[in-house]
Design an enzyme around this catalytic site. Structure first.
Site, PDB file in Angstrom:
ATOM      1  N   ASN A  85     -66.727  15.962  18.093  1.00  0.00           N
ATOM      2  CA  ASN A  85     -65.925  16.152  16.897  1.00  0.00           C
ATOM      3  C   ASN A  85     -64.439  16.283  17.246  1.00  0.00           C
ATOM      4  O   ASN A  85     -64.046  16.250  18.410  1.00  0.00           O
ATOM      5  CB  ASN A  85     -66.437  17.369  16.117  1.00  0.00           C
ATOM      6  CG  ASN A  85     -66.251  17.222  14.623  1.00  0.00           C
ATOM      7  OD1 ASN A  85     -65.255  16.678  14.164  1.00  0.00           O
ATOM      8  ND2 ASN A  85     -67.211  17.723  13.870  1.00  0.00           N
ATOM      9  N   HIS A 115     -58.258  28.005  39.132  1.00  0.00           N
ATOM     10  CA  HIS A 115     -57.206  28.270  40.101  1.00  0.00           C
ATOM     11  C   HIS A 115     -57.482  29.549  40.874  1.00  0.00           C
ATOM     12  O   HIS A 115     -58.270  30.392  40.454  1.00  0.00           O
ATOM     13  CB  HIS A 115     -55.849  28.335  39.391  1.00  0.00           C
ATOM     14  CG  HIS A 115     -55.558  27.109  38.597  1.00  0.00           C
ATOM     15  ND1 HIS A 115     -55.378  25.870  39.186  1.00  0.00           N
ATOM     16  CD2 HIS A 115     -55.452  26.907  37.264  1.00  0.00           C
ATOM     17  CE1 HIS A 115     -55.158  24.974  38.243  1.00  0.00           C
ATOM     18  NE2 HIS A 115     -55.211  25.576  37.065  1.00  0.00           N
ATOM     19  N   ARG A 180     -73.413  35.465  25.821  1.00  0.00           N
ATOM     20  CA  ARG A 180     -74.659  36.122  26.244  1.00  0.00           C
ATOM     21  C   ARG A 180     -75.780  35.601  25.361  1.00  0.00           C
ATOM     22  O   ARG A 180     -75.533  35.031  24.284  1.00  0.00           O
ATOM     23  CB  ARG A 180     -74.531  37.641  26.161  1.00  0.00           C
ATOM     24  CG  ARG A 180     -74.395  38.141  24.750  1.00  0.00           C
ATOM     25  CD  ARG A 180     -74.018  39.606  24.679  1.00  0.00           C
ATOM     26  NE  ARG A 180     -74.068  40.191  23.379  1.00  0.00           N
ATOM     27  CZ  ARG A 180     -73.583  39.740  22.249  1.00  0.00           C
ATOM     28  NH1 ARG A 180     -72.996  38.571  22.207  1.00  0.00           N
ATOM     29  NH2 ARG A 180     -73.689  40.406  21.134  1.00  0.00           N
TER      30      ARG A 180
END
Length: 183
Positions: A85, A115, A180
């Site tokens: 989308n 990083h 979760r």
């Protein structure tokens, strides 16, 4: 091994690498193609040709609503019937693999590079990119962020706005920040 191969393999790279220009060239190519793809009123046939060039393969099984942005393009792989989308961003210095019948909601971010946590190393953009895999029939909800190295299992659902920083098992629903298991 050149810069793009090292990045795609999960080997640390940085702005100090002699061949960093290879990354900048690849990004210029992909960003230019995305810019052409995102121009309003671009005919569908032209958009298809742009996607074929961007991904380096037949994109007839892909439906993408512009705007769309990616960094390399050729590191994005997909199965049958991928639906992406509006306003999706894929930072694909490592491979991003989509299974069959995957749905990606609006404003989803899929990010393979990360990083260093050491601020001195970040100054020279020390980066490790890790592959992301999204299994068959998965649904990534609007505004979700998929972080480096994550695998989303088959038929899994990532709820809108979730930040996924670990693998999501097949046939599960994950949501929240960090994501979760919901069910």
């Amino acid at each position: 091994m050149d810069f793009l191969e090292r990045a795609a393999s999960g080997i640390e790279t940085s702005d100090l690498d002699d061949d960093i220009g290879q990354l900048f060239s690849a990004m210029d190519r992909a960003h230019g193609l995305c810019e052409r793809f995102n121009v309003p009123c671009t005919p569908a046939s032209e958009r298809r040709m742009i996607l074929n060039e961007l991904f380096g393969t037949d994109s007839s099984e892909v439906s993408i609503n512009p705007p769309f942005h990616c960094d390399i393009g050729t590191n994005i792989r997909f199965g049958k019937c991928l639906r992406i989308n509006t306003d999706c961003i894929i930072l694909d210095t490592a491979p991003v693999e989509f299974g069959d019948y995957v749905m990606v909601g609006p404003r989803v971010q899929i990010v393979t590079p990360e990083h260093s946590t050491d601020y001195l190393r970040r100054r020279d953009v020390f980066t490790v990119s890790r592959k992301i895999v999204i299994g068959d029939d998965a649904w990534i909800g609007a505004g979700s962020i998929i972080l480096p190295g994550v695998t989303i299992g088959e038929r899994a659902i990532v709820a809108a706005g979730a930040v996924v920083n670990h693998d999501v098992p097949a046939d599960s629903v994950y949501g929240g920040v960090p994501a979760r298991r919901i069910r």
